[in-house]
Design a protein around this motif. Sequence first.
Motif, PDB file in Angstrom:
ATOM      1  N   ILE A  37       0.842  -1.206   0.000  1.00  0.00           N
ATOM      2  CA  ILE A  37       0.000   0.000   0.000  1.00  0.00           C
ATOM      3  C   ILE A  37       0.874   1.253   0.000  1.00  0.00           C
ATOM      4  N   ALA A  38       1.925   1.252   0.822  1.00  0.00           N
ATOM      5  CA  ALA A  38       2.849   2.397   0.859  1.00  0.00           C
ATOM      6  C   ALA A  38       3.537   2.588  -0.492  1.00  0.00           C
ATOM      7  N   ALA A  39       3.893   1.481  -1.147  1.00  0.00           N
ATOM      8  CA  ALA A  39       4.538   1.559  -2.463  1.00  0.00           C
ATOM      9  C   ALA A  39       3.601   2.177  -3.499  1.00  0.00           C
ATOM     10  N   ALA A  40       2.314   1.860  -3.414  1.00  0.00           N
ATOM     11  CA  ALA A  40       1.338   2.436  -4.346  1.00  0.00           C
ATOM     12  C   ALA A  40       1.191   3.940  -4.126  1.00  0.00           C
ATOM     13  N   LYS A  80      -3.845  19.224 -10.360  1.00  0.00           N
ATOM     14  CA  LYS A  80      -5.048  18.634  -9.764  1.00  0.00           C
ATOM     15  C   LYS A  80      -4.843  17.147  -9.498  1.00  0.00           C
ATOM     16  N   LEU A  81      -5.661  16.608  -8.581  1.00  0.00           N
ATOM     17  CA  LEU A  81      -5.616  15.185  -8.295  1.00  0.00           C
ATOM     18  C   LEU A  81      -5.899  14.370  -9.550  1.00  0.00           C
ATOM     19  N   LYS A  82      -5.038  13.391  -9.849  1.00  0.00           N
ATOM     20  CA  LYS A  82      -5.227  12.518 -11.004  1.00  0.00           C
ATOM     21  C   LYS A  82      -6.122  11.351 -10.627  1.00  0.00           C
ATOM     22  N   LYS A  83      -6.663  10.697 -11.660  1.00  0.00           N
ATOM     23  CA  LYS A  83      -7.595   9.596 -11.437  1.00  0.00           C
ATOM     24  C   LYS A  83      -6.980   8.493 -10.581  1.00  0.00           C
ATOM     25  N   GLN A  84      -5.721   8.110 -10.903  1.00  0.00           N
ATOM     26  CA  GLN A  84      -5.074   7.033 -10.162  1.00  0.00           C
ATOM     27  C   GLN A  84      -4.798   7.432  -8.723  1.00  0.00           C
ATOM     28  N   GLU A  85      -4.489   8.716  -8.492  1.00  0.00           N
ATOM     29  CA  GLU A  85      -4.277   9.190  -7.124  1.00  0.00           C
ATOM     30  C   GLU A  85      -5.559   9.069  -6.310  1.00  0.00           C
ATOM     31  N   ILE A  86      -6.682   9.426  -6.936  1.00  0.00           N
ATOM     32  CA  ILE A  86      -7.982   9.318  -6.258  1.00  0.00           C
ATOM     33  C   ILE A  86      -8.282   7.859  -5.925  1.00  0.00           C
ATOM     34  N   THR A  87      -7.945   6.956  -6.854  1.00  0.00           N
ATOM     35  CA  THR A  87      -8.172   5.523  -6.632  1.00  0.00           C
ATOM     36  C   THR A  87      -7.355   5.022  -5.450  1.00  0.00           C
ATOM     37  N   VAL A  88      -6.062   5.367  -5.438  1.00  0.00           N
ATOM     38  CA  VAL A  88      -5.186   4.925  -4.341  1.00  0.00           C
ATOM     39  C   VAL A  88      -5.655   5.506  -3.019  1.00  0.00           C
ATOM     40  N   LEU A  89      -6.028   6.788  -3.017  1.00  0.00           N
ATOM     41  CA  LEU A  89      -6.504   7.437  -1.798  1.00  0.00           C
ATOM     42  C   LEU A  89      -7.771   6.761  -1.284  1.00  0.00           C
ATOM     43  N   SER A  90      -8.671   6.404  -2.187  1.00  0.00           N
ATOM     44  CA  SER A  90      -9.926   5.735  -1.805  1.00  0.00           C
ATOM     45  C   SER A  90      -9.647   4.366  -1.186  1.00  0.00           C
ATOM     46  N   ILE A  91      -8.715   3.623  -1.793  1.00  0.00           N
ATOM     47  CA  ILE A  91      -8.371   2.292  -1.260  1.00  0.00           C
ATOM     48  C   ILE A  91      -7.678   2.423   0.094  1.00  0.00           C
ATOM     49  N   LEU A  92      -6.829   3.448   0.238  1.00  0.00           N
ATOM     50  CA  LEU A  92      -6.158   3.688   1.515  1.00  0.00           C
ATOM     51  C   LEU A  92      -7.178   3.990   2.609  1.00  0.00           C
ATOM     52  N   LEU A  97      -6.114  -7.471   1.277  1.00  0.00           N
ATOM     53  CA  LEU A  97      -7.268  -7.048   0.478  1.00  0.00           C
ATOM     54  C   LEU A  97      -6.990  -5.702  -0.182  1.00  0.00           C
ATOM     55  N   GLY A  98      -6.452  -4.751   0.605  1.00  0.00           N
ATOM     56  CA  GLY A  98      -6.090  -3.454   0.043  1.00  0.00           C
ATOM     57  C   GLY A  98      -5.076  -3.595  -1.076  1.00  0.00           C
ATOM     58  N   SER A  99      -4.099  -4.495  -0.904  1.00  0.00           N
ATOM     59  CA  SER A  99      -3.071  -4.721  -1.926  1.00  0.00           C
ATOM     60  C   SER A  99      -3.685  -5.252  -3.216  1.00  0.00           C
ATOM     61  N   ILE A 100      -4.582  -6.230  -3.086  1.00  0.00           N
ATOM     62  CA  ILE A 100      -5.227  -6.824  -4.273  1.00  0.00           C
ATOM     63  C   ILE A 100      -6.061  -5.779  -5.015  1.00  0.00           C
ATOM     64  N   LEU A 101      -6.766  -4.926  -4.269  1.00  0.00           N
ATOM     65  CA  LEU A 101      -7.566  -3.875  -4.909  1.00  0.00           C
ATOM     66  C   LEU A 101      -6.686  -2.907  -5.705  1.00  0.00           C
ATOM     67  N   LEU A 102      -5.483  -2.643  -5.177  1.00  0.00           N
ATOM     68  CA  LEU A 102      -4.540  -1.764  -5.890  1.00  0.00           C
ATOM     69  C   LEU A 102      -4.089  -2.398  -7.204  1.00  0.00           C
ATOM     70  N   PHE A 103      -3.824  -3.706  -7.179  1.00  0.00           N
ATOM     71  CA  PHE A 103      -3.443  -4.399  -8.407  1.00  0.00           C
ATOM     72  C   PHE A 103      -4.607  -4.431  -9.400  1.00  0.00           C
ATOM     73  N   MET A 104      -5.805  -4.729  -8.891  1.00  0.00           N
ATOM     74  CA  MET A 104      -6.988  -4.819  -9.759  1.00  0.00           C
ATOM     75  C   MET A 104      -7.327  -3.489 -10.419  1.00  0.00           C
ATOM     76  N   GLY A 159      -5.200  -1.283 -11.284  1.00  0.00           N
ATOM     77  CA  GLY A 159      -4.089  -0.844 -12.132  1.00  0.00           C
ATOM     78  C   GLY A 159      -3.271   0.271 -11.512  1.00  0.00           C
ATOM     79  N   SER A 160      -3.426   0.479 -10.200  1.00  0.00           N
ATOM     80  CA  SER A 160      -2.706   1.565  -9.529  1.00  0.00           C
ATOM     81  C   SER A 160      -1.239   1.225  -9.288  1.00  0.00           C
ATOM     82  N   ILE A 161      -0.922  -0.050  -9.354  1.00  0.00           N
ATOM     83  CA  ILE A 161       0.452  -0.501  -9.106  1.00  0.00           C
ATOM     84  C   ILE A 161       0.703  -1.783  -9.878  1.00  0.00           C
TER      85      ILE A 161
END
Length: 474
Positions: free
Chosen positions: A106-109, A269-281, A305-312, A314-316
């Motif tokens: 999660i920190a890496a993402a 501005k916040l990018k789409k992937q940043e919003i995704t990572v922030l939401s998962i965090l 679970l958080g890690s898998i969501l990041l992979f799914m 495409g955030s990391i």
Amino acid sequence: MAITPLALTHIIHKKWYNAIFISLSIFILVIFYFLPTPNGLTLQGKMMIGILLSAGILWITEPIPLAATGIFIMILQPLLGIMPANQVFESFGNQAVFFLIGAFIIAAAIETQGLHKRMALGLLKRFKRNPRNFTLGIMISCATLSLVIPNHGVAALFLPIVTSILLAMKIIPKQSNFGKISILSIAYGCSIGSLGTLIGGARNPLTIGFLSDIGINITFSEWMLYSMPVVIISIPVVWIVLQIVFPIENIDITLAKNEIQKQVHMQGKLKKQEITVLSILILTIFLWIFYSDYTYFGLAGIALLGSILLFMSGSITWKDIEKKVPWGIILLYGGAITLGVGMQNTDAGTWIAQTIFRSFSANPYLIIFGLILFTMMLTNFMSNTGAVAVLLPIGMALANEIPGISPLLTSMLIALSGGLAFVFIIATPGNAITYTAGYYSTKDLFKAGGIANVLCLFILFAIAIIYWKGFLGL
């Protein structure tokens, strides 16, 4: 490229240094093998103490990587007939190991998407009214971010941000107290903030791993309940120490404001992937706080679970993970876990506890004070995680021997004391990382860190007596 005579001399000295301490660690094992077994201790217990001392020397002097010492601990136990190999390696499967892996992913993402820098600048820009307010802002920002990102990562992030601001202000390294406080605020803020949650430092999940092995399961929110008062009280106290030791000169903060504003503007501005990572965090932290009990997902299950969501999402990618996750810490951690299990199963920890603390006359207050002091001293000379790994089995043994002292109390004392390393460069990655900027000397670190450590010792002691024992009943 040709090697200079000076560089060659350094290489030779380093090789001799490494050879001496590797030989010393092996020599200790040989000595312990042939020494007579003391009363009250089994042969296996005696050899576990030998492994403890051997590992301690390797962790302090680092002639081999810390992770390699973790592996060394694991192979020695079956090799010396202390525990069967399958039992040793089962300990490595402790769910706290997988919590740590998930937290690192999660920190890496967060780092991969640049969200950590946006968060850092967002915090800093709220503290730019005057020089003192700015240094307090650095410490609070580092401590806050260390609640959700490993503290060494926060130090590595903040250092270039703060140094760019100091350069814009034309602050001269080692000559400006403002520069010293600004950089030391990074190191100390990261160390203090890392106490607050299980994510901040590897020693925290190491501690819950030890506790789970004896049937004591700590949730994410329970850890925060115990630790956050230490964080909240220590930050202003340590900041005041820095202000007294290094009185800030009269400087114009305008250039700092401009530099922060410039860097914030560059983020856009916040990018789409940043919003995704922030939401998962946010989702992961929510689940950790409210559903980390073992009847639900458990800490490790939520982290993964958080890690898998990041992979799914495409955030990391796995390549990002290979580069950014400190796999060596996992191996160090696994070795430390097996060390603690071995010390407990052979009663070696109990024997050491009785020997060292016999003079304390079983006084619980002296035991608490002694544990904090001893851990702080040790953690200033070696890896925080290594120091905590060495002392946890001893603390648990003390809890079994002395009325009024619980395994949870001793473990929390050791874990939190293990993060308060303010005195030496080698004490913690935050100190080592910030020292490279050249804004403070080792003498500056010793002067401010010594006072900060003494005050934090009494803060932790007071919280342990009044809050943990008196109010929470630990």
